[in-house]
Write a protein that holds these residues in place. Structure first.
Motif, PDB file in Angstrom:
ATOM      1  N   VAL A  37       0.578  -1.214  -0.197  1.00 49.99           N
ATOM      2  CA  VAL A  37      -0.118   0.128   0.028  1.00 49.99           C
ATOM      3  C   VAL A  37       1.057   0.325  -0.204  1.00 49.99           C
ATOM      4  O   VAL A  37       0.954   2.265  -0.430  1.00 49.99           O
ATOM      5  CB  VAL A  37      -0.879   0.062   1.408  1.00 49.99           C
ATOM      6  CG1 VAL A  37      -1.685   1.354   1.329  1.00 49.99           C
ATOM      7  CG2 VAL A  37      -1.957  -1.192   1.114  1.00 49.99           C
ATOM      8  N   LEU A  38       2.149   1.192   0.461  1.00 50.64           N
ATOM      9  CA  LEU A  38       3.128   1.988   0.736  1.00 50.64           C
ATOM     10  C   LEU A  38       3.282   2.795  -0.761  1.00 50.64           C
ATOM     11  O   LEU A  38       3.488   3.776  -1.739  1.00 50.64           O
ATOM     12  CB  LEU A  38       3.961   2.148   1.942  1.00 50.64           C
ATOM     13  CG  LEU A  38       4.354   2.595   2.883  1.00 50.64           C
ATOM     14  CD1 LEU A  38       4.678   1.673   4.011  1.00 50.64           C
ATOM     15  CD2 LEU A  38       3.504   3.663   3.969  1.00 50.64           C
ATOM     16  N   ASN A  39       3.483   1.954  -1.078  1.00 51.30           N
ATOM     17  CA  ASN A  39       4.144   2.547  -2.626  1.00 51.30           C
ATOM     18  C   ASN A  39       3.124   1.318  -3.666  1.00 51.30           C
ATOM     19  O   ASN A  39       3.274   2.346  -5.161  1.00 51.30           O
ATOM     20  CB  ASN A  39       4.777   0.503  -2.631  1.00 51.30           C
ATOM     21  CG  ASN A  39       6.819  -0.172  -1.893  1.00 51.30           C
ATOM     22  OD1 ASN A  39       6.826   1.351  -1.623  1.00 51.30           O
ATOM     23  ND2 ASN A  39       6.367  -1.226  -1.775  1.00 51.30           N
ATOM     24  N   GLU A  40       2.299   1.613  -3.386  1.00 52.69           N
ATOM     25  CA  GLU A  40       0.989   1.544  -4.785  1.00 52.69           C
ATOM     26  C   GLU A  40       0.351   3.011  -4.564  1.00 52.69           C
ATOM     27  O   GLU A  40      -0.446   2.851  -5.483  1.00 52.69           O
ATOM     28  CB  GLU A  40       0.256   0.397  -5.112  1.00 52.69           C
ATOM     29  CG  GLU A  40       1.723  -0.807  -5.600  1.00 52.69           C
ATOM     30  CD  GLU A  40       2.074  -0.648  -6.991  1.00 52.69           C
ATOM     31  OE1 GLU A  40       1.431  -0.073  -8.115  1.00 52.69           O
ATOM     32  OE2 GLU A  40       3.394  -0.812  -6.558  1.00 52.69           O
ATOM     33  N   CYS A  41      -0.206   3.047  -3.137  1.00 54.87           N
ATOM     34  CA  CYS A  41      -1.024   3.907  -2.675  1.00 54.87           C
ATOM     35  C   CYS A  41      -0.669   5.373  -2.694  1.00 54.87           C
ATOM     36  O   CYS A  41      -1.853   5.933  -1.456  1.00 54.87           O
ATOM     37  CB  CYS A  41      -2.256   2.780  -1.898  1.00 54.87           C
ATOM     38  SG  CYS A  41      -2.738   1.553  -2.383  1.00 54.87           S
ATOM     39  N   GLU A  42       0.450   6.272  -2.639  1.00 59.10           N
ATOM     40  CA  GLU A  42       0.784   7.016  -2.268  1.00 59.10           C
ATOM     41  C   GLU A  42      -0.344   8.315  -1.593  1.00 59.10           C
ATOM     42  O   GLU A  42       0.058   9.005  -1.575  1.00 59.10           O
ATOM     43  CB  GLU A  42       2.071   7.757  -2.891  1.00 59.10           C
ATOM     44  CG  GLU A  42       2.595   9.435  -2.129  1.00 59.10           C
ATOM     45  CD  GLU A  42       3.616   9.540  -2.952  1.00 59.10           C
ATOM     46  OE1 GLU A  42       4.629  10.734  -2.453  1.00 59.10           O
ATOM     47  OE2 GLU A  42       4.638   8.496  -3.596  1.00 59.10           O
ATOM     48  N   GLU A  43      -0.575   7.661  -3.530  1.00 57.37           N
ATOM     49  CA  GLU A  43      -1.945   9.835  -3.422  1.00 57.37           C
ATOM     50  C   GLU A  43      -2.953   9.493  -3.219  1.00 57.37           C
ATOM     51  O   GLU A  43      -2.981  10.071  -2.730  1.00 57.37           O
ATOM     52  CB  GLU A  43      -1.889   9.964  -5.551  1.00 57.37           C
ATOM     53  CG  GLU A  43      -3.306  10.501  -5.806  1.00 57.37           C
ATOM     54  CD  GLU A  43      -2.969  10.515  -6.817  1.00 57.37           C
ATOM     55  OE1 GLU A  43      -4.510  11.050  -6.795  1.00 57.37           O
ATOM     56  OE2 GLU A  43      -2.508  10.063  -7.996  1.00 57.37           O
ATOM     57  N   GLU A  44      -3.731   8.005  -3.034  1.00 62.15           N
ATOM     58  CA  GLU A  44      -4.966   8.030  -2.157  1.00 62.15           C
ATOM     59  C   GLU A  44      -4.399   8.451  -0.413  1.00 62.15           C
ATOM     60  O   GLU A  44      -5.174   8.077  -0.012  1.00 62.15           O
ATOM     61  CB  GLU A  44      -5.062   6.451  -2.167  1.00 62.15           C
ATOM     62  CG  GLU A  44      -6.101   6.193  -3.902  1.00 62.15           C
ATOM     63  CD  GLU A  44      -5.107   5.742  -5.130  1.00 62.15           C
ATOM     64  OE1 GLU A  44      -4.611   5.841  -5.793  1.00 62.15           O
ATOM     65  OE2 GLU A  44      -3.523   5.605  -4.500  1.00 62.15           O
ATOM     66  N   LEU A  45      -3.312   7.546  -0.247  1.00 61.64           N
ATOM     67  CA  LEU A  45      -2.845   8.391   1.462  1.00 61.64           C
ATOM     68  C   LEU A  45      -2.699   9.696   1.669  1.00 61.64           C
ATOM     69  O   LEU A  45      -3.592   9.752   2.901  1.00 61.64           O
ATOM     70  CB  LEU A  45      -1.672   7.470   1.792  1.00 61.64           C
ATOM     71  CG  LEU A  45      -2.030   5.698   1.657  1.00 61.64           C
ATOM     72  CD1 LEU A  45      -0.198   5.014   1.875  1.00 61.64           C
ATOM     73  CD2 LEU A  45      -2.653   5.053   2.839  1.00 61.64           C
ATOM     74  N   HIS A  46      -2.525  10.232   0.817  1.00 64.31           N
ATOM     75  CA  HIS A  46      -2.489  11.868   0.664  1.00 64.31           C
ATOM     76  C   HIS A  46      -3.828  12.449   0.750  1.00 64.31           C
ATOM     77  O   HIS A  46      -4.342  12.791   1.392  1.00 64.31           O
ATOM     78  CB  HIS A  46      -1.322  12.336  -0.196  1.00 64.31           C
ATOM     79  CG  HIS A  46      -1.228  13.504  -0.367  1.00 64.31           C
ATOM     80  ND1 HIS A  46      -0.524  14.334   0.462  1.00 64.31           N
ATOM     81  CD2 HIS A  46      -2.120  14.483  -1.427  1.00 64.31           C
ATOM     82  CE1 HIS A  46      -1.098  15.706   0.147  1.00 64.31           C
ATOM     83  NE2 HIS A  46      -1.773  15.585  -1.058  1.00 64.31           N
ATOM     84  N   THR A  47      -4.461  11.546   0.198  1.00 66.26           N
ATOM     85  CA  THR A  47      -5.883  12.120  -0.161  1.00 66.26           C
ATOM     86  C   THR A  47      -6.997  12.153   1.228  1.00 66.26           C
ATOM     87  O   THR A  47      -7.202  12.902   1.475  1.00 66.26           O
ATOM     88  CB  THR A  47      -6.827  11.385  -1.174  1.00 66.26           C
ATOM     89  OG1 THR A  47      -6.622  11.434  -2.757  1.00 66.26           O
ATOM     90  CG2 THR A  47      -8.025  11.737  -1.038  1.00 66.26           C
ATOM     91  N   LEU A  48      -6.391  10.536   1.640  1.00 64.69           N
ATOM     92  CA  LEU A  48      -6.661  10.013   3.008  1.00 64.69           C
ATOM     93  C   LEU A  48      -6.891  11.446   4.173  1.00 64.69           C
ATOM     94  O   LEU A  48      -7.099  10.917   5.544  1.00 64.69           O
ATOM     95  CB  LEU A  48      -7.207   9.009   3.516  1.00 64.69           C
ATOM     96  CG  LEU A  48      -7.862   8.085   2.188  1.00 64.69           C
ATOM     97  CD1 LEU A  48      -7.290   6.462   2.278  1.00 64.69           C
ATOM     98  CD2 LEU A  48      -9.033   8.548   2.124  1.00 64.69           C
ATOM     99  N   GLY A  49      -5.571  11.630   3.893  1.00 59.94           N
ATOM    100  CA  GLY A  49      -4.583  12.274   4.963  1.00 59.94           C
ATOM    101  C   GLY A  49      -4.316  11.380   6.071  1.00 59.94           C
ATOM    102  O   GLY A  49      -3.659  11.820   6.516  1.00 59.94           O
TER     103      GLY A  49
END
Length: 431
Positions: free
Chosen positions: A251-263
């Motif tokens: 998830v850290l490698n593939e979802c950086e943008e999504e984690l940023h969106t979620l704060g």
């Protein structure tokens, strides 16, 4: 000629003409320029329509678009460091596929009940799309890890004649002229198939008729349930630790943008992969008593206990060897101390509670038969499960990972209801 592509791929076409197919998320105008925020499921991009360049008709089409109208945009990809994704589209043409009616979910605050009533539309907003993408990547990571470690995926039945745990929390239904239940777990069936294939797992829905309204509970949820022949307690914990570490890394490698969106604070997630701390049930009881919790040996841990224990660590915490009396009938007792079971719960940090529960299973026929009698289990519905201990029984272990709880923790959301597309809760079956 234009190339049809997605927003996530526009960087491959800088200076070229492309067509995007999506929906209008938002727009603004400065008189002779329309700024269209377009989404297509892969991302969000600004499309700039200049009246002097596109002409009156196309400019009017842009002006007529309402929130969530579907459209096709043709234009030139332009690099722009100020844009959120680094690119903008200079519009050449806009085709309205469908002009949406007044959209009920506007860019303002709405109450939770309103949003859940409109869940079929709520999932379009950036935060919810990010959560669903993370969910997909968590599932992908789980299956990649297990498939790569020699597991075979098996699909157990959802309709069952019996329960592996407490029948008071089962949904009952009619199976023609018989009584049947919606499954709480595919574990027993996975045990059977493990005796055929060695290492197996299932991934599917489970149902629990528990009248709970906490932020950790759903009525319908998804479980990943591996079972492993010739694996004992320590082997079982090792697989769980490696699996969860792999998922977080993915998830850290593939979802950086999504984690940023979620704060989400990704620095906390970066501390997770590795060797997880352990604590025995006995140690947990002593710690809780020392810190003024009203609890005694033999009591089960509730949410406040789990939160307090896990708060001491940055990684998930294993609590192992619970009293046999408060755990399921099939759990193997510790041969050196039969009053506790060879089991463990994995508690996520930050107050998210249990995300994995597992144990070594009883493999001795006589002991399992004794447990059947102690728990008054009907022989007619459980005979096949007892059979597994008669024909080539071996030590074996397994666990269940709750998908929504794991996603809630990884994404840092407050309530588990957002970790699945259409949540089923105590008072919610719609939409």
């Amino acid at each position: 000629m234009s190339t049809t592509t997605t927003i996530s791929r526009v960087g491959d076409y800088v200076g070229q003409t492309v067509m995007l197919q999506g929906w209008l998320y938002n727009k603004r105008s400065s008189g002779k320029i329309q700024f269209l925020q377009v989404r297509d499921g892969t991302g969000l991009i600004q499309c700039v329509a200049v009246k002097a360049e596109v002409g009156e008709d196309i400019f009017e089409t842009c002006a007529s678009l309402t929130q969530e109208s579907s459209l096709r945009v043709t234009g030139t990809v332009r690099a722009d460091d100020r844009a959120p994704n680094g690119y903008e589209i200079t519009v050449q043409n806009v085709e309205a596929v469908q002009i949406a009616e007044e959209y009920p979910i506007t860019l303002k605050e709405h109450g939770v009940d309103f949003l859940l009533d409109h869940r079929h539309l709520w999932i379009r907003v950036p935060r919810q799309r990010a959560l669903l993408r993370v969910r997909a990547e968590v599932e992908r990571a789980v299956m990649a890890f297990l498939d790569g470690d020699g597991f075979t995926r098996i699909d157990p039945p959802i309709l069952t004649p019996s329960s592996c745990e407490d029948t008071t929390e089962l949904f009952q239904t009619k199976y023609f002229d018989q009584e049947a239940f919606l499954t709480q777990s595919g574990q027993m069936y996975m045990e059977a198939v493990a005796m055929s294939l060695g290492k197996v797992y299932s991934a599917g829905p489970a149902f629990r008729a528990e009248k709970s309204k906490t932020r950790r509970h759903l009525i319908e949820f998804w479980m990943i349930e591996p079972e492993m022949a010739y694996y004992e307690h320590e082997d079982n914990l090792r697989v769980q630790e490696q699996l969860v570490s792999h998922v977080v890394n993915h998830v850290l490698n593939e979802c950086e943008e999504e984690l940023h969106t979620l704060g989400r604070d990704i620095d906390k997630l970066k501390k997770v992969p590795g060797t997880f701390p352990r604590m025995s049930y006995d140690e947990g009881i002593k710690w809780l008593q020392k810190h003024d919790f009203d609890i005694k040996w033999g009591d089960d841990f509730g949410a406040p206990h789990e939160t307090a224990l896990s708060a001491q660590f940055d990684q998930p915490l294993f609590i192992e060897r619970y009293p046999t009396a408060i755990k399921a009938f099939y759990m193997q007792p510790d041969p050196n101390r039969p009053e506790v079971a060879l089991c463990a719960d994995m508690l996520a940090p930050e107050g998210y509670g249990e995300i994995v529960g597992g144990s070594q299973r009883i493999h001795d026929y006589n002991l399992m038969k004794e447990r059947f009698e102690q728990h008054n289990l009907p022989q007619d519905t459980y005979a096949w499960y007892l059979d597994l201990r008669k024909f080539g029984s071996v030590p074996h272990s397994g666990f269940g990972l709750g998908l929504e709880r794991t996603i809630a923790w990884i994404t840092g959301i407050e309530h588990i209801r957002e970790a699945i597309a259409f949540p089923r809760m105590l008072y919610r079956l719609y939409p």
